[in-house]
Write an enzyme that holds these catalytic residues in place. Sequence first.
Site, mmCIF file in Angstrom:
data_model
loop_
_atom_site.group_PDB
_atom_site.id
_atom_site.type_symbol
_atom_site.label_atom_id
_atom_site.label_comp_id
_atom_site.label_asym_id
_atom_site.label_seq_id
_atom_site.Cartn_x
_atom_site.Cartn_y
_atom_site.Cartn_z
ATOM 1 N N LYS A 53 47.284 61.801 68.180
ATOM 2 C CA LYS A 53 47.073 60.605 67.933
ATOM 3 C C LYS A 53 48.637 59.899 68.081
ATOM 4 O O LYS A 53 48.896 58.916 68.899
ATOM 5 C CB LYS A 53 46.628 60.133 66.569
ATOM 6 C CG LYS A 53 45.036 60.452 66.372
ATOM 7 C CD LYS A 53 44.652 60.217 65.135
ATOM 8 C CE LYS A 53 43.086 60.803 64.972
ATOM 9 N NZ LYS A 53 42.376 60.630 63.718
ATOM 10 N N GLN A 97 44.406 60.378 57.587
ATOM 11 C CA GLN A 97 43.440 61.179 57.933
ATOM 12 C C GLN A 97 42.701 62.005 57.098
ATOM 13 O O GLN A 97 43.043 62.531 56.183
ATOM 14 C CB GLN A 97 44.329 62.513 58.833
ATOM 15 C CG GLN A 97 43.726 63.418 59.554
ATOM 16 C CD GLN A 97 42.974 62.874 60.956
ATOM 17 O OE1 GLN A 97 43.512 61.823 61.495
ATOM 18 N NE2 GLN A 97 41.707 63.537 61.226
ATOM 19 N N ASP A 120 40.885 52.257 61.589
ATOM 20 C CA ASP A 120 39.750 52.984 61.424
ATOM 21 C C ASP A 120 38.437 52.172 61.285
ATOM 22 O O ASP A 120 37.387 52.910 61.593
ATOM 23 C CB ASP A 120 39.800 53.995 60.302
ATOM 24 C CG ASP A 120 40.432 55.457 60.612
ATOM 25 O OD1 ASP A 120 40.279 55.811 61.874
ATOM 26 O OD2 ASP A 120 40.987 56.217 59.997
HETATM 27 N N1 GUN Z 1 38.593 62.794 60.496
HETATM 28 C C1 GUN Z 1 37.840 62.870 61.361
HETATM 29 N N2 GUN Z 1 37.676 61.894 62.044
HETATM 30 C C2 GUN Z 1 38.526 61.003 61.553
HETATM 31 C C3 GUN Z 1 38.771 59.493 62.049
HETATM 32 O O1 GUN Z 1 38.174 58.803 62.998
HETATM 33 N N3 GUN Z 1 39.773 58.902 61.301
HETATM 34 C C4 GUN Z 1 40.087 59.397 60.007
HETATM 35 N N4 GUN Z 1 41.243 58.938 59.469
HETATM 36 N N5 GUN Z 1 40.041 60.755 59.723
HETATM 37 C C5 GUN Z 1 39.099 61.457 60.621
#
Ligand code: GUN
Length: 281
Positions: A53, A97, A120
Amino acid sequence: MTAQLINGNLLSQTIRADVAKRAAALTARGRQPGLAVVLVGDNPASQVYVRNKVKACEDNGLHSVMEKYDGDMTEAALLARIDALNKDPKIHGILVQLPLPAHIDAHKVIEAIAPEKDVDGFHVSNAGLLMTGQPLFRPCTPYGVMKMLESIDYPVRGANAVVVGASNIVGKPQAMLLLQAGATVTICNSKTRDLGAHTRRADILVVATGKRNLVTADMVKPGAVVIDVGMNRDDNGKLCGDVDFEKTKEVAGWITPVPGGVGPMTITMLLVNTIEAAERT
Ligand code: GUN
């Protein structure tokens, strides 16, 4: 029949080129879009996702900060960091995350993120806006899936869509986006009886369970679009999805590979959401 591949890397390139242009335009106006990525603990998969990311931000002209904390960080300390990021004018998007360590209440943490920075789309206020048809942010993975359907000009309106998996991150928001696009949506979960009876009716099948080979070729309607959100390892340690790709590609009309399908799209739509957040400031 051999299915056509929906290539998430290729589609991402096109969308990221537009992201880079919008990022440059914002930067020229003194408002470089900024994303903060927060990781608590040392979950190896999360470390890879978070690194990807941050790199995607750097590659496309977004400002990014990565905050890594030990697994024993207290909930109060994490909430204090989020409060500081909420107030930081250089940061337009905040991503914590998941999963978080068990001693931290993930719901409390998500609710602490300012909804206008919740790229998100997990905050209850953003989930509510999505449900009522006025989304501020579409959750990244389901948003990416919708872009994949758009890329093949798939007529979603009136189609039978089946979503396997009912998580807050993928399954539930995916169902909402498909419903709003005019599909007739079925959401299956781990307790669904005779899963195949549902999946065989799907014109659009989205699978997001984290169970390798859960969907086999006999569970797929000939010509269907099969979108595999799964991210698993096979016995040789190779990445694979939730769908038996080799056999299913002989039945489906379109299929997404793992890797190189939904994964890159999730990161791409995170960039899009961060740009949108910055454009609103
Ligand atoms: N863990 C797995 N997928 C995601 C996501 O799209 N966002 C976040 N913050 N954590 C995740």
